[in-house]
Write a protein that holds these residues in place. Sequence first.
Motif, mmCIF file in Angstrom:
data_model
loop_
_atom_site.group_PDB
_atom_site.id
_atom_site.type_symbol
_atom_site.label_atom_id
_atom_site.label_comp_id
_atom_site.label_asym_id
_atom_site.label_seq_id
_atom_site.Cartn_x
_atom_site.Cartn_y
_atom_site.Cartn_z
ATOM 1 N N ASN A 170 21.931 42.386 -22.425
ATOM 2 C CA ASN A 170 20.593 42.571 -21.852
ATOM 3 C C ASN A 170 20.484 43.975 -21.290
ATOM 4 O O ASN A 170 21.380 44.421 -20.588
ATOM 5 C CB ASN A 170 20.334 41.566 -20.727
ATOM 6 C CG ASN A 170 20.369 40.141 -21.229
ATOM 7 O OD1 ASN A 170 19.665 39.786 -22.159
ATOM 8 N ND2 ASN A 170 21.215 39.328 -20.620
ATOM 9 N N VAL A 182 17.567 41.201 -13.998
ATOM 10 C CA VAL A 182 16.698 40.122 -13.529
ATOM 11 C C VAL A 182 16.703 40.152 -12.009
ATOM 12 O O VAL A 182 17.754 40.063 -11.388
ATOM 13 C CB VAL A 182 17.192 38.758 -14.043
ATOM 14 C CG1 VAL A 182 16.343 37.637 -13.469
ATOM 15 C CG2 VAL A 182 17.182 38.730 -15.557
ATOM 16 N N LYS A 231 18.556 34.115 -12.884
ATOM 17 C CA LYS A 231 18.957 34.405 -14.260
ATOM 18 C C LYS A 231 19.170 33.124 -15.044
ATOM 19 O O LYS A 231 19.689 32.138 -14.514
ATOM 20 C CB LYS A 231 20.290 35.172 -14.290
ATOM 21 C CG LYS A 231 20.207 36.615 -13.966
ATOM 22 C CD LYS A 231 21.604 37.231 -14.147
ATOM 23 C CE LYS A 231 21.595 38.700 -13.914
ATOM 24 N NZ LYS A 231 22.935 39.282 -14.140
ATOM 25 N N ARG A 232 18.768 33.153 -16.312
ATOM 26 C CA ARG A 232 19.139 32.077 -17.224
ATOM 27 C C ARG A 232 20.617 32.234 -17.546
ATOM 28 O O ARG A 232 21.176 33.322 -17.417
ATOM 29 C CB ARG A 232 18.326 32.152 -18.526
ATOM 30 C CG ARG A 232 16.835 31.938 -18.347
ATOM 31 C CD ARG A 232 16.136 31.884 -19.710
ATOM 32 N NE ARG A 232 16.610 32.887 -20.652
ATOM 33 C CZ ARG A 232 16.000 34.045 -20.914
ATOM 34 N NH1 ARG A 232 14.888 34.361 -20.275
ATOM 35 N NH2 ARG A 232 16.490 34.885 -21.812
ATOM 36 N N ASP A 240 22.205 32.470 -20.330
ATOM 37 C CA ASP A 240 22.498 33.474 -21.355
ATOM 38 C C ASP A 240 22.306 34.905 -20.846
ATOM 39 O O ASP A 240 22.863 35.841 -21.417
ATOM 40 C CB ASP A 240 21.647 33.246 -22.611
ATOM 41 C CG ASP A 240 20.165 33.397 -22.352
ATOM 42 O OD1 ASP A 240 19.615 32.641 -21.524
ATOM 43 O OD2 ASP A 240 19.550 34.275 -22.979
ATOM 44 N N GLU A 241 21.577 35.088 -19.761
ATOM 45 C CA GLU A 241 21.392 36.428 -19.188
ATOM 46 C C GLU A 241 22.598 36.862 -18.349
ATOM 47 O O GLU A 241 22.661 37.996 -17.907
ATOM 48 C CB GLU A 241 20.119 36.474 -18.342
ATOM 49 C CG GLU A 241 18.864 36.371 -19.175
ATOM 50 C CD GLU A 241 17.598 36.238 -18.346
ATOM 51 O OE1 GLU A 241 16.570 36.802 -18.752
ATOM 52 O OE2 GLU A 241 17.632 35.567 -17.297
ATOM 53 N N ASN A 242 23.547 35.961 -18.146
ATOM 54 C CA ASN A 242 24.772 36.297 -17.428
ATOM 55 C C ASN A 242 25.848 36.876 -18.336
ATOM 56 O O ASN A 242 26.895 37.282 -17.872
ATOM 57 C CB ASN A 242 25.316 35.064 -16.700
ATOM 58 C CG ASN A 242 24.516 34.777 -15.454
ATOM 59 O OD1 ASN A 242 24.614 35.497 -14.480
ATOM 60 N ND2 ASN A 242 23.702 33.738 -15.494
#
Length: 193
Positions: free
Chosen positions: A24, A28, A33-34, A36-38
């Motif tokens: 990404n 965020v 955070k979702r 998958d954004e981690n």
Amino acid sequence: MAGIDENIVREYFEANGFLVCQANKYQVQSRKKRADENIDFFVENPTPAEGEPAFLMTPAELKKCRRAIVAVKAWHTANFTENMITASKGGIFDFVQRSAIKKAEDFFGDKDGIMKIVAVADLPKSRAEKQKSIAAMRSRGIDGAVTFPQMLRWLIDSVEPNTNYVKSDLMQMLRILKNYGLLRGAQMSLFEK
């Protein structure tokens, strides 16, 4: 722009022959955070060595890794202890949740051999405490860890003072510091504390 922590991790993987893709390019801030954004990085080794890598990913062990998702947890004021790991109610290991793994499978095109690696500030010094931390991470679905002291030592040792690293601010800074004698290789430790 990625922070210095992400730059160190990226340089470490790239210097060890990995292809690195930042997951990404945004931070965020206005929402949670979702999972998958981690994921901070997708990494792939085009020429992996044979064998199963150990949990602590030294450069020799890293060469055995084919592909992985990497999350950077750079809290430089604390070691990644068993208590910190077990007390966390979420967030730290969201990148191993099913939705994040699905994103990794879509990115790599298959499900085989995707490791989950965390980049942490450091682990406890005591062997027993370090093993407890590793066991706690494994129980949460983590396959391997790299530590910032180990990555930085390796990068410092591998940088050449007479080479110009124009495409890497981090490596250029390390080169300059090493050139002026402000950075030295790891000192031999005669007495363990």
